[in-house]
Design a protein around this motif. Structure first.
Motif, PDB file in Angstrom:
ATOM      1  N   PRO A   6      70.078  64.046 133.281  1.00 15.60           N
ATOM      2  CA  PRO A   6      71.094  62.988 133.471  1.00 15.60           C
ATOM      3  C   PRO A   6      72.249  63.483 134.337  1.00 15.60           C
ATOM      4  O   PRO A   6      72.630  64.652 134.288  1.00 15.60           O
ATOM      5  CB  PRO A   6      71.564  62.700 132.042  1.00 15.60           C
ATOM      6  CG  PRO A   6      70.479  63.210 131.159  1.00 15.60           C
ATOM      7  CD  PRO A   6      69.887  64.392 131.859  1.00 15.60           C
ATOM      8  N   LEU A   7      72.787  62.551 135.121  1.00 18.23           N
ATOM      9  CA  LEU A   7      73.947  62.868 135.940  1.00 18.23           C
ATOM     10  C   LEU A   7      75.214  62.699 135.109  1.00 18.23           C
ATOM     11  O   LEU A   7      75.284  61.804 134.242  1.00 18.23           O
ATOM     12  CB  LEU A   7      74.007  61.958 137.160  1.00 18.23           C
ATOM     13  CG  LEU A   7      72.897  62.152 138.196  1.00 18.23           C
ATOM     14  CD1 LEU A   7      72.867  60.980 139.170  1.00 18.23           C
ATOM     15  CD2 LEU A   7      73.088  63.466 138.944  1.00 18.23           C
ATOM     16  N   PRO A   8      76.226  63.476 135.370  1.00 21.59           N
ATOM     17  CA  PRO A   8      77.479  63.315 134.616  1.00 21.59           C
ATOM     18  C   PRO A   8      78.185  62.024 135.006  1.00 21.59           C
ATOM     19  O   PRO A   8      78.068  61.538 136.125  1.00 21.59           O
ATOM     20  CB  PRO A   8      78.294  64.541 135.031  1.00 21.59           C
ATOM     21  CG  PRO A   8      77.769  64.904 136.391  1.00 21.59           C
ATOM     22  CD  PRO A   8      76.299  64.573 136.351  1.00 21.59           C
ATOM     23  N   ALA A   9      78.915  61.444 134.067  1.00 19.97           N
ATOM     24  CA  ALA A   9      79.761  60.284 134.387  1.00 19.97           C
ATOM     25  C   ALA A   9      80.877  60.750 135.316  1.00 19.97           C
ATOM     26  O   ALA A   9      81.349  61.884 135.196  1.00 19.97           O
ATOM     27  CB  ALA A   9      80.341  59.698 133.106  1.00 19.97           C
ATOM     28  N   PRO A  10      81.301  59.943 136.297  1.00 15.59           N
ATOM     29  CA  PRO A  10      80.883  58.556 136.559  1.00 15.59           C
ATOM     30  C   PRO A  10      79.779  58.443 137.605  1.00 15.59           C
ATOM     31  O   PRO A  10      79.591  57.381 138.191  1.00 15.59           O
ATOM     32  CB  PRO A  10      82.179  57.939 137.077  1.00 15.59           C
ATOM     33  CG  PRO A  10      82.804  59.057 137.862  1.00 15.59           C
ATOM     34  CD  PRO A  10      82.460  60.329 137.138  1.00 15.59           C
ATOM     35  N   LEU A  11      79.031  59.526 137.859  1.00 11.89           N
ATOM     36  CA  LEU A  11      78.003  59.497 138.899  1.00 11.89           C
ATOM     37  C   LEU A  11      76.757  58.748 138.453  1.00 11.89           C
ATOM     38  O   LEU A  11      76.024  58.218 139.284  1.00 11.89           O
ATOM     39  CB  LEU A  11      77.621  60.933 139.295  1.00 11.89           C
ATOM     40  CG  LEU A  11      78.759  61.870 139.692  1.00 11.89           C
ATOM     41  CD1 LEU A  11      78.221  63.238 140.068  1.00 11.89           C
ATOM     42  CD2 LEU A  11      79.557  61.261 140.838  1.00 11.89           C
ATOM     43  N   ASP A  12      76.508  58.689 137.169  1.00 12.83           N
ATOM     44  CA  ASP A  12      75.297  58.057 136.654  1.00 12.83           C
ATOM     45  C   ASP A  12      75.365  56.546 136.830  1.00 12.83           C
ATOM     46  O   ASP A  12      76.255  55.884 136.292  1.00 12.83           O
ATOM     47  CB  ASP A  12      75.131  58.398 135.171  1.00 12.83           C
ATOM     48  CG  ASP A  12      73.789  57.941 134.627  1.00 12.83           C
ATOM     49  OD1 ASP A  12      72.867  57.742 135.436  1.00 12.83           O
ATOM     50  OD2 ASP A  12      73.674  57.783 133.398  1.00 12.83           O
ATOM     51  N   GLY A  13      74.446  55.988 137.624  1.00 11.26           N
ATOM     52  CA  GLY A  13      74.357  54.545 137.793  1.00 11.26           C
ATOM     53  C   GLY A  13      75.143  53.981 138.958  1.00 11.26           C
ATOM     54  O   GLY A  13      75.044  52.791 139.247  1.00 11.26           O
ATOM     55  N   SER A  14      75.945  54.786 139.633  1.00  9.24           N
ATOM     56  CA  SER A  14      76.737  54.312 140.771  1.00  9.24           C
ATOM     57  C   SER A  14      76.501  55.219 141.976  1.00  9.24           C
ATOM     58  O   SER A  14      76.211  56.410 141.816  1.00  9.24           O
ATOM     59  CB  SER A  14      78.233  54.311 140.432  1.00  9.24           C
ATOM     60  OG  SER A  14      78.498  53.470 139.329  1.00  9.24           O
ATOM     61  N   PRO A  15      76.632  54.681 143.191  1.00  9.31           N
ATOM     62  CA  PRO A  15      76.540  55.543 144.372  1.00  9.31           C
ATOM     63  C   PRO A  15      77.648  56.594 144.336  1.00  9.31           C
ATOM     64  O   PRO A  15      78.734  56.343 143.803  1.00  9.31           O
ATOM     65  CB  PRO A  15      76.736  54.569 145.539  1.00  9.31           C
ATOM     66  CG  PRO A  15      76.500  53.208 144.976  1.00  9.31           C
ATOM     67  CD  PRO A  15      76.897  53.276 143.547  1.00  9.31           C
ATOM     68  N   PHE A  16      77.375  57.751 144.908  1.00  5.00           N
ATOM     69  CA  PHE A  16      78.384  58.804 144.893  1.00  5.00           C
ATOM     70  C   PHE A  16      78.237  59.712 146.105  1.00  5.00           C
ATOM     71  O   PHE A  16      77.185  59.762 146.752  1.00  5.00           O
ATOM     72  CB  PHE A  16      78.285  59.627 143.606  1.00  5.00           C
ATOM     73  CG  PHE A  16      76.934  60.267 143.376  1.00  5.00           C
ATOM     74  CD1 PHE A  16      76.618  61.506 143.941  1.00  5.00           C
ATOM     75  CD2 PHE A  16      75.972  59.633 142.595  1.00  5.00           C
ATOM     76  CE1 PHE A  16      75.381  62.101 143.732  1.00  5.00           C
ATOM     77  CE2 PHE A  16      74.727  60.213 142.386  1.00  5.00           C
ATOM     78  CZ  PHE A  16      74.429  61.450 142.954  1.00  5.00           C
TER      79      PHE A  16
END
Length: 305
Positions: A6-16
């Motif tokens: 899993p990616l750390p927040a806030p990268l999870d689910g959004s472009p980064f």
């Protein structure tokens, strides 16, 4: 195949940005995982298969003084445009005249006057609706621009795909005043000409096309959604000639829904019982310049004369 970590927040689910991910401790190997795509250099996203996803991906690297304009902004606002979005279409990015142009494959950049203000819509920096219409005035043909202005003047919340914050978004007087403030800005003369041919109250692009086909054929201009009262019931055909008691209805795919289909039939029956001629137009009738639609309207007018 191993499931990516899993990616750390806030990268999870959004472009980064890749740089932000590396600073957050994400490894280069994780950034190459199959669950991420690279829509632009230095950007990762879970998906970029739609216009909004692609625009969201570029927005994370977009300079603060840039915003979407032109066709891209028109699509974000849901304006009726002559073509559908395709994955190969470049994002149109607007920047204030005199500022640094951005560079990225998959984008095209236009300079815009400072009088064309930007806002945030759907989480994206985008020129405001009327400002977007000005930039569309640079690239759209007159008739297509009339459809855009009709949408700005629309009063109905049923307008397909239109995502403007209020109805109407602007009145004729408000647009006239805005264009007067923007004298000298590219696109303004074309938009002013389109405003002359636009009408308030239109509820879809194909209503616009139907009305304009009739006018361009040299027939009298029909009234948009005239009020017709039959047995105390207020009816509003799409277009009509009240003096001739002729109603013109555009039949889009939305009319195929069972409940709406039943209501349409009842409405047409009431109009015909009151002595009105109902001319029903479909998309097929509007092909090749609308010849078939025009013949149907001409026949109804001839019956009255």
């Amino acid at each position: 195949m191993r499931t990516p970590a899993p990616l750390p927040a806030p990268l999870d689910g959004s472009p980064f940005l890749v740089a932000d991910a590396l600073r957050a401790g994400v490894t280069p190997a994780r950034l190459r995982s199959s669950d991420l795509v690279m829509p632009f250099h230095g950007v990762r996203a879970a998906s970029a298969d739609s216009l909004l996803e692609l625009a969201g991906a570029y927005a994370v690297r977009m300079p603060a003084h840039h915003a979407y304009g032109g066709i891209t902004a028109g699509r974000i606002w849901g304006f009726p445009l002559p073509t559908d979005w395709t994955p190969g279409e470049a994002l149109v990015v607007a920047r204030p005249t005199g500022t640094t142009r951005g560079r990225s494959q998959g984008t095209t950049h236009i300079a815009v006057d400072a009088r064309l203000r930007a806002t945030i819509h759907r989480g994206l920096p985008v020129l405001a609706p009327a400002a977007t219409a000005v930039t569309l005035g640079r690239v759209l043909e007159h008739e297509h621009l009339v459809h855009v202005v009709d949408a700005l003047l629309a009063t109905s919340w049923n307008y397909p795909d239109l995502d403007l914050p209020r109805r109407p978004h602007a009145t004729v007087d408000e647009l006239t005043t805005f264009l007067a403030r923007c004298v000298g800005v590219p696109g303004v003369p074309a938009l002013r000409a389109a405003l002359d041919d636009a009408r308030a109250g239109v509820e879809s692009r194909f209503e616009s096309i139907t009305r304009r086909c009739i006018v361009l054929a040299g027939l009298p201009e029909p009234v948009v959604h005239p009020l017709v009262v039959v047995d105390g019931i207020a009816l509003h055909p799409d277009l009509g000639y009240p003096d001739l008691r002729i109603a013109i209805e555009y039949e889009g795919d939305g009319h195929r829904e069972a409940g709406r289909w039943d209501r349409d039939i009842d409405r047409y029956a009431r109009l015909e019982a009151a002595g009105w001629i109902v001319v029903r137009i479909t998309k097929a009738h509007l092909a090749r310049g609308g010849d078939r639609a025009i013949r149907r309207v001409e026949a109804a007018i001839a019956r009255r004369r």
